[in-house]
Design a protein around this motif. Sequence first.
Motif, PDB file in Angstrom:
ATOM      1  N   VAL A   1     -58.903  52.508   7.726  1.00  0.00           N
ATOM      2  CA  VAL A   1     -58.394  51.465   6.837  1.00  0.00           C
ATOM      3  C   VAL A   1     -59.422  51.204   5.730  1.00  0.00           C
ATOM      4  O   VAL A   1     -60.631  51.349   5.931  1.00  0.00           O
ATOM      5  CB  VAL A   1     -58.098  50.148   7.591  1.00  0.00           C
ATOM      6  N   GLN A   2     -58.908  50.821   4.578  1.00  0.00           N
ATOM      7  CA  GLN A   2     -59.754  50.501   3.426  1.00  0.00           C
ATOM      8  C   GLN A   2     -59.938  48.988   3.334  1.00  0.00           C
ATOM      9  O   GLN A   2     -59.013  48.225   3.595  1.00  0.00           O
ATOM     10  CB  GLN A   2     -59.109  51.009   2.132  1.00  0.00           C
ATOM     11  N   ILE A   3     -61.129  48.551   2.983  1.00  0.00           N
ATOM     12  CA  ILE A   3     -61.366  47.143   2.668  1.00  0.00           C
ATOM     13  C   ILE A   3     -60.856  46.927   1.248  1.00  0.00           C
ATOM     14  O   ILE A   3     -61.413  47.450   0.284  1.00  0.00           O
ATOM     15  CB  ILE A   3     -62.859  46.784   2.759  1.00  0.00           C
ATOM     16  N   THR A   4     -59.774  46.187   1.112  1.00  0.00           N
ATOM     17  CA  THR A   4     -59.115  46.036  -0.203  1.00  0.00           C
ATOM     18  C   THR A   4     -59.314  44.663  -0.829  1.00  0.00           C
ATOM     19  O   THR A   4     -59.150  44.513  -2.038  1.00  0.00           O
ATOM     20  CB  THR A   4     -57.599  46.287  -0.064  1.00  0.00           C
ATOM     21  N   ASP A   5     -59.640  43.647  -0.021  1.00  0.00           N
ATOM     22  CA  ASP A   5     -59.832  42.303  -0.567  1.00  0.00           C
ATOM     23  C   ASP A   5     -61.089  42.280  -1.433  1.00  0.00           C
ATOM     24  O   ASP A   5     -62.185  42.597  -0.944  1.00  0.00           O
ATOM     25  CB  ASP A   5     -59.967  41.307   0.587  1.00  0.00           C
ATOM     26  N   PRO A   6     -60.984  41.901  -2.707  1.00  0.00           N
ATOM     27  CA  PRO A   6     -62.143  41.916  -3.610  1.00  0.00           C
ATOM     28  C   PRO A   6     -63.307  41.061  -3.113  1.00  0.00           C
ATOM     29  O   PRO A   6     -64.474  41.457  -3.256  1.00  0.00           O
ATOM     30  CB  PRO A   6     -61.584  41.369  -4.931  1.00  0.00           C
ATOM     31  N   VAL A   7     -63.002  39.906  -2.519  1.00  0.00           N
ATOM     32  CA  VAL A   7     -64.067  39.034  -2.013  1.00  0.00           C
ATOM     33  C   VAL A   7     -64.803  39.715  -0.863  1.00  0.00           C
ATOM     34  O   VAL A   7     -66.044  39.727  -0.809  1.00  0.00           O
ATOM     35  CB  VAL A   7     -63.490  37.675  -1.564  1.00  0.00           C
ATOM     36  N   VAL A   8     -64.043  40.284   0.063  1.00  0.00           N
ATOM     37  CA  VAL A   8     -64.650  40.966   1.209  1.00  0.00           C
ATOM     38  C   VAL A   8     -65.414  42.198   0.739  1.00  0.00           C
ATOM     39  O   VAL A   8     -66.496  42.511   1.256  1.00  0.00           O
ATOM     40  CB  VAL A   8     -63.578  41.336   2.247  1.00  0.00           C
ATOM     41  N   GLN A   9     -64.875  42.902  -0.251  1.00  0.00           N
ATOM     42  CA  GLN A   9     -65.579  44.051  -0.821  1.00  0.00           C
ATOM     43  C   GLN A   9     -66.936  43.636  -1.372  1.00  0.00           C
ATOM     44  O   GLN A   9     -67.949  44.312  -1.150  1.00  0.00           O
ATOM     45  CB  GLN A   9     -64.742  44.687  -1.945  1.00  0.00           C
ATOM     46  N   GLN A  10     -66.963  42.518  -2.115  1.00  0.00           N
ATOM     47  CA  GLN A  10     -68.205  42.057  -2.718  1.00  0.00           C
ATOM     48  C   GLN A  10     -69.214  41.663  -1.646  1.00  0.00           C
ATOM     49  O   GLN A  10     -70.401  42.013  -1.729  1.00  0.00           O
ATOM     50  CB  GLN A  10     -67.929  40.866  -3.646  1.00  0.00           C
ATOM     51  N   ILE A  11     -68.730  40.943  -0.624  1.00  0.00           N
ATOM     52  CA  ILE A  11     -69.643  40.522   0.448  1.00  0.00           C
ATOM     53  C   ILE A  11     -70.233  41.736   1.165  1.00  0.00           C
ATOM     54  O   ILE A  11     -71.429  41.767   1.477  1.00  0.00           O
ATOM     55  CB  ILE A  11     -68.895  39.620   1.453  1.00  0.00           C
ATOM     56  N   GLY A  12     -69.399  42.748   1.398  1.00  0.00           N
ATOM     57  CA  GLY A  12     -69.855  43.927   2.129  1.00  0.00           C
ATOM     58  C   GLY A  12     -70.096  45.125   1.243  1.00  0.00           C
ATOM     59  O   GLY A  12     -69.832  46.257   1.678  1.00  0.00           O
ATOM     60  N   HIS A  13     -70.616  44.893   0.043  1.00  0.00           N
ATOM     61  CA  HIS A  13     -70.755  46.010  -0.905  1.00  0.00           C
ATOM     62  C   HIS A  13     -71.741  47.080  -0.418  1.00  0.00           C
ATOM     63  O   HIS A  13     -71.713  48.220  -0.891  1.00  0.00           O
ATOM     64  CB  HIS A  13     -71.173  45.493  -2.294  1.00  0.00           C
ATOM     65  N   LYS A  14     -72.611  46.727   0.541  1.00  0.00           N
ATOM     66  CA  LYS A  14     -73.550  47.718   1.090  1.00  0.00           C
ATOM     67  C   LYS A  14     -72.983  48.414   2.331  1.00  0.00           C
ATOM     68  O   LYS A  14     -73.624  49.313   2.882  1.00  0.00           O
ATOM     69  CB  LYS A  14     -74.867  47.032   1.459  1.00  0.00           C
ATOM     70  N   LEU A  15     -71.830  47.964   2.748  1.00  0.00           N
ATOM     71  CA  LEU A  15     -71.221  48.505   3.966  1.00  0.00           C
ATOM     72  C   LEU A  15     -70.140  49.527   3.621  1.00  0.00           C
ATOM     73  O   LEU A  15     -69.670  49.571   2.478  1.00  0.00           O
ATOM     74  CB  LEU A  15     -70.608  47.362   4.783  1.00  0.00           C
ATOM     75  N   PRO A  16     -69.718  50.343   4.600  1.00  0.00           N
ATOM     76  CA  PRO A  16     -68.669  51.335   4.328  1.00  0.00           C
ATOM     77  C   PRO A  16     -67.400  50.662   3.804  1.00  0.00           C
ATOM     78  O   PRO A  16     -66.967  49.630   4.332  1.00  0.00           O
ATOM     79  CB  PRO A  16     -68.414  51.967   5.703  1.00  0.00           C
ATOM     80  N   ARG A  17     -66.816  51.230   2.763  1.00  0.00           N
ATOM     81  CA  ARG A  17     -65.566  50.714   2.231  1.00  0.00           C
ATOM     82  C   ARG A  17     -64.401  51.057   3.168  1.00  0.00           C
ATOM     83  O   ARG A  17     -63.377  50.387   3.162  1.00  0.00           O
ATOM     84  CB  ARG A  17     -65.328  51.293   0.823  1.00  0.00           C
ATOM     85  N   GLN A  18     -64.594  52.109   3.956  1.00  0.00           N
ATOM     86  CA  GLN A  18     -63.547  52.562   4.873  1.00  0.00           C
ATOM     87  C   GLN A  18     -64.012  52.361   6.312  1.00  0.00           C
ATOM     88  O   GLN A  18     -65.097  52.795   6.697  1.00  0.00           O
ATOM     89  CB  GLN A  18     -63.225  54.043   4.630  1.00  0.00           C
ATOM     90  N   LEU A  19     -63.171  51.699   7.120  1.00  0.00           N
ATOM     91  CA  LEU A  19     -63.485  51.479   8.528  1.00  0.00           C
ATOM     92  C   LEU A  19     -62.697  52.471   9.384  1.00  0.00           C
ATOM     93  O   LEU A  19     -61.500  52.675   9.176  1.00  0.00           O
ATOM     94  CB  LEU A  19     -63.141  50.056   8.942  1.00  0.00           C
TER      95      LEU A  19
END
Length: 621
Positions: free
Chosen positions: A353-371
């Motif tokens: 799955v892709q992290i698509t929420d912009p807020v969550v993306q920003q918070i986890g910008h150092k983490l994998p975009r794909q889980l």
Amino acid sequence: MSDRSIKTASRMPKSGKTPATIASRLGRRLAVIVICIVALGVALVGLSAWIASKANTIKSELHAAEALIPTLKTQIGNNDSAGAAGTVESLVRHTAAAREETDHPLWKAASMLPLLGPNFQAATEVATSADDVARLGAVPLVKAFQSLDWQTLTPAPGGMDLEPLAAAAPHVQTAAHAVRESSKRLDGLDATNLVPQIAEPLESVRKELANVSAGLDSAADAAYLAPRMLGADGSRRYLLLIQNSAESRATGGIPGALAVLKVDNGILTLESQKSAGELGAFSPPIPTDSEQQAIFSARVGKFMQDVNLTPDFATTASIAQAMWGRSTGEELDGVLSLDPVALSFILEATGPVQITDPVVQQIGHKLPRQLTGENVVKTLLSDAYSMIDEPRLQDVYFAGAAKEIFGALSSGRTDPKRLIDALSKGVEERRVLLWSTSTEEQRTIARYSLGGLVSGAAITPAQFGIYFNDGTGAKMDYWIKRTVQVVRDCTRDGYREVAVRVTSTNTAPADAAKSLPAYVTGNGSFGVPAGSVQTNVVAYGPVQSNIDTVVRDGTTIPFAAQHHVQRAVGTSTIRLAPGESTTLDFNFGHIVQHSEPKLVVTPTTQAVNDVIQATNLAPCE
């Protein structure tokens, strides 16, 4: 007449028959007897041959039926309903033929014979049970199977078609009843004096039927519960607890992320989301029973983060639901709990799955975009803490990831079989737990490990529970590796004594105090040095048992001894610096149950099969 003539005449039979005549008649009678004996012998040989022929026919028919079972399982697994129907027809033909052989009057007469009769009776019962299981068990099951389209039972944007599942429930219940009754009938046979050729197959059939019966009872309950709990009769709303295994609690981990899961005719929607911290402290606390309060303190009812210090999920869920209701005013229909490892199982079924929420993306910008199933546990339980500094934002990221996974689950692209396997594995490892406010539904749930109870029908007689509660006030349990093993099982004065060994190792880096974030180590906030891990190990014995001693690394130590629902409970606290390991032996005594010990443990980041080790018994004194 001479004296000799008189003597001879006196020896003659009064009938006037000469000895020769008598001998002749005796000879004829003896011949008749011999002929009768020979005839009877021939008849017995013929009867024996007939019985042997019948027995061989019964045996061959039952073996032919047994040989079809793997094919039937494969066809069901491959969703081949037409093939399964044909296989069941053949199955019934064979079992009916075997049963018909035992209905013959001569076979029934043989069943009345002394000594050998019980063997014929046992063979009759086996053939009868096989036919009942085929006709009343397999046939209804295949009919139910034919009526289901597994694709429509997978969550999708348009929901699930739950009607066929509800319609299939009576068929599954009929099958379960037939197998259960057949199992009881065979269990009622006395196998003490049976010949090995009958006794050994009978014992094998008993075990197999017991397993099948348990599985069918589960399937019947699932077919009954699932439509209702998935919203077939109106929408349901459940409190979703995502347990964070980086900070251990008895049922898995601290329930840091909360959400309301709405289910309406199979449509899954995540509604309001909160962190446990947002609910604050509850004063007065939600009431708990005195036994659990003595063991786990009043914190169970005071903080959402501590509702699962107890291993009894019914207690956890009812308190969590009450806390949510008191905090929000919402009355929910139940509680569902998952941990990150269970989410990894689901991702194996849904795909990445892709992290698509912009807020969550920003918070986890150092983490994998794909889980994915491979990275989600490490991402949520370790990397998120090292790459997101603020605890509040960590909770937001955690909740956002869960929302993406549930979105994928509801997308309709999930493989049904893989999803069922994923959820089954989660339930088996106690990573998926469920509680319902409906008394009737909860009564059914409580019969299975899905309910997460410490007493009742789901608990085996000789069950031992080993549970872990973090005492560090941090997220260091990601680094703890554990094993649990039965190492002693002896009998003294009619009672059993069992020792359960718990080994814990802190695998954190030697410089954990500096290399790991303060939020992960706790930074000594609760008196535990940074990098060290403190754990309260809670051991449950069987009903009416005692915990006699606790031995740590060869030395007997003090421990807290209590009871919960008549089960002995012992608690010991350990603290491990990086690289350290320790072993606790919980020595249980006065055990009246004589069945094989079964271990239940808190699910952690490790596979449960890696934690629970094979029994390795020390010699008894």
